[in-house]
Structures are given as C-alpha cells and as structure tokens.
Design a protein around this motif. Structure first.
Motif, PDB file in Angstrom:
ATOM      1  N   LEU A   1      -3.178   4.208   4.074  1.00  0.00           N
ATOM      2  CA  LEU A   1      -4.031   3.015   4.021  1.00  0.00           C
ATOM      3  C   LEU A   1      -3.949   2.299   5.360  1.00  0.00           C
ATOM      4  CD1 LEU A   1      -3.129   1.633   0.466  1.00  0.00           C
ATOM      5  CD2 LEU A   1      -5.282   2.735   1.146  1.00  0.00           C
TER       6      LEU A   1
ATOM      7  N   THR B   1     -10.561  -6.424   2.315  1.00  0.00           N
ATOM      8  CA  THR B   1      -9.725  -6.610   1.129  1.00  0.00           C
ATOM      9  C   THR B   1      -9.495  -5.267   0.454  1.00  0.00           C
ATOM     10  OG1 THR B   1     -10.582  -8.843   0.730  1.00  0.00           O
ATOM     11  CG2 THR B   1      -9.555  -7.724  -1.137  1.00  0.00           C
ATOM     12  N   LEU B   2      -8.244  -4.976   0.190  1.00  0.00           N
ATOM     13  CA  LEU B   2      -7.872  -3.789  -0.578  1.00  0.00           C
ATOM     14  C   LEU B   2      -7.705  -4.201  -2.029  1.00  0.00           C
ATOM     15  CD1 LEU B   2      -5.104  -1.903   1.403  1.00  0.00           C
ATOM     16  CD2 LEU B   2      -7.089  -0.843   0.322  1.00  0.00           C
TER      17      LEU B   2
ATOM     18  N   ALA C   1     -11.822  -0.660  -1.452  1.00  0.00           N
ATOM     19  CA  ALA C   1     -11.721  -1.554  -0.306  1.00  0.00           C
ATOM     20  C   ALA C   1     -13.088  -2.126   0.029  1.00  0.00           C
ATOM     21  CB  ALA C   1     -11.156  -0.818   0.906  1.00  0.00           C
TER      22      ALA C   1
ATOM     23  N   ALA D   1      -4.934  -8.143   0.342  1.00  0.00           N
ATOM     24  CA  ALA D   1      -4.778  -7.199  -0.774  1.00  0.00           C
ATOM     25  C   ALA D   1      -4.746  -7.977  -2.074  1.00  0.00           C
ATOM     26  CB  ALA D   1      -3.500  -6.387  -0.616  1.00  0.00           C
TER      27      ALA D   1
ATOM     28  N   ILE E   1      -6.494  -8.324   7.032  1.00  0.00           N
ATOM     29  CA  ILE E   1      -6.429  -7.463   5.854  1.00  0.00           C
ATOM     30  C   ILE E   1      -5.791  -8.242   4.720  1.00  0.00           C
ATOM     31  CG2 ILE E   1      -5.585  -5.265   4.903  1.00  0.00           C
ATOM     32  CD1 ILE E   1      -7.393  -4.993   7.375  1.00  0.00           C
TER      33      ILE E   1
ATOM     34  N   ILE F   1       1.214  -3.809  -1.175  1.00  0.00           N
ATOM     35  CA  ILE F   1       0.680  -3.534   0.160  1.00  0.00           C
ATOM     36  C   ILE F   1       1.297  -4.442   1.228  1.00  0.00           C
ATOM     37  CG2 ILE F   1      -1.465  -3.453   1.506  1.00  0.00           C
ATOM     38  CD1 ILE F   1      -1.403  -1.406  -0.761  1.00  0.00           C
TER      39      ILE F   1
ATOM     40  N   ILE G   1      -8.282   3.424  -5.680  1.00  0.00           N
ATOM     41  CA  ILE G   1      -8.140   2.229  -4.842  1.00  0.00           C
ATOM     42  C   ILE G   1      -9.498   1.955  -4.208  1.00  0.00           C
ATOM     43  CG2 ILE G   1      -7.062   1.314  -2.743  1.00  0.00           C
ATOM     44  CD1 ILE G   1      -4.514   2.760  -3.492  1.00  0.00           C
TER      45      ILE G   1
ATOM     46  N   ASP H   1      -8.578   7.569   3.772  1.00  0.00           N
ATOM     47  CA  ASP H   1      -8.104   6.199   4.019  1.00  0.00           C
ATOM     48  C   ASP H   1      -9.241   5.217   3.676  1.00  0.00           C
ATOM     49  OD1 ASP H   1      -7.295   3.749   5.118  1.00  0.00           O
ATOM     50  OD2 ASP H   1      -6.217   4.736   6.747  1.00  0.00           O
TER      51      ASP H   1
ATOM     52  N   LEU I   1      -9.424   2.102   3.260  1.00  0.00           N
ATOM     53  CA  LEU I   1      -9.535   0.856   4.022  1.00  0.00           C
ATOM     54  C   LEU I   1     -10.268   1.100   5.347  1.00  0.00           C
ATOM     55  CD1 LEU I   1      -8.850  -2.130   4.307  1.00  0.00           C
ATOM     56  CD2 LEU I   1      -6.606  -1.478   5.211  1.00  0.00           C
TER      57      LEU I   1
END
Ligand code: MG
Length: 163
Positions: free
Chosen positions: A22, A99-100, A150, A133, A131, A107, A148, A40, A42
């Motif tokens: 990530l 934003t994850l 993002a 989370a 960033i 995270i 997940i 990835d 993100l």
C-alpha cells in the motif's frame, strides 16, 4: 494560471499468498491484494486522480492488465511514469489527497513511509501529499475484509499547459 482537479477510485480483492503493498510499502498481513501489477490500490487511485486532472485517459489505458511486460511491477513505477507525462505536458502537481478504506490491518504506523515513497516517485515534497485511513465500520466488502478501496483527489497547476 490554469488549475485542474481530478478524482480517482480503486478496489482490489484481498487474497492469500500475496504480499500487501500500500502506497509503495509492504505491510505485514495474512493476505495481500490481487492484481496484475503489485495491486497497490492506493497508488492506483492516486494515479487516476492525476491522470484525470491532466485530462488523460485512465490508468487502464496506460497500464493495461493484459500487458505481460508490466506483470507484477511496483505501482511506484506507474506514479513515476505519470510524473513524466505531467512534466511533458507542463503540469505541476499542487497536491494529492487520498483515503484508504480498510478494516485491517492498522495503516497508521506505515503512513509516513507511504508518503516518503509516493512523494519520491511523484517528485513532490512530503507536504504535498496527504494520506488518510478509515475503516468501513464493518459494512460492505471493505468491512468484511474482502478487499481494500482507495479514493484520491489531485490538483494540478500550470502557466503553460497545452491541454
Ligand atoms: Mg487497480
């Protein structure tokens, strides 16, 4: 002065037998994200936000998942390529915000390393990238730990951009 913004969104499925990458950082976890590259999520959301702001086609156009030469590549390379594209068209990155959405793992301990890795690939300073989370409060696919997601936005500025 031209000013443009872009938005990006991506999702990858969590599966066993893959590393979890990530923001360019490998995070210890029992599963990883499935995908053609390092998956990835993100970096991919940020890539699409930057491409959108620059008026380009999406990440799938530049990095198709049918291209065997990019199988397993680090998505930091994707960010570097987009940096090149923006430089060629005279766009300067003003900021990136992302934003994850992940129920697990935590995270926060990796955020600084992610910012280091991605700002380095994009050729911007650390304070130009943010960033965050969040969990999904147990709801839906992120909440069940199936994947997940993002989201990202990016702003570009230019005095001389041709598009
Ligand atoms: Mg993706």
């Amino acid at each position: 002065m031209k000013f443009r913004t872009g938005i990006g969104y991506d999702v990858h499925r969590l599966v066993e037998g893959r590393p979890l990458i990530l923001g360019g950082v490998e995070i210890p976890f029992d599963r990883g994200l499935e995908g053609h590259s390092d998956a990835d999520v993100l970096c991919h959301a940020i890539a699409d936000a930057l491409l959108g702001a620059g008026g380009f086609k999406d990440i799938g156009h530049f990095f198709p998942n049918t291209d065997p030469t990019i199988a397993g590549i680090s998505s930091l390379h994707i960010l570097s390529r987009i940096r090149q594209l923006l430089e060629e068209t005279h766009w300067e990155i003003s900021n990136v915000d992302a934003t994850l959405v992940a129920e697990a793992p935590k995270i926060a301990p990796y955020l600084e390393a992610m910012i280091d890795a991605m700002s380095n690939s994009l050729g911007i300073s650390r304070d130009q990238i943010s960033i965050k989370a969040t969990t999904n409060e147990g709801l839906g696919f992120p909440g069940r730990g199936e994947g997940i997601a993002a989201l990202a936005t990016a702003a570009l500025i230019s005095d001389t951009a041709s598009r």
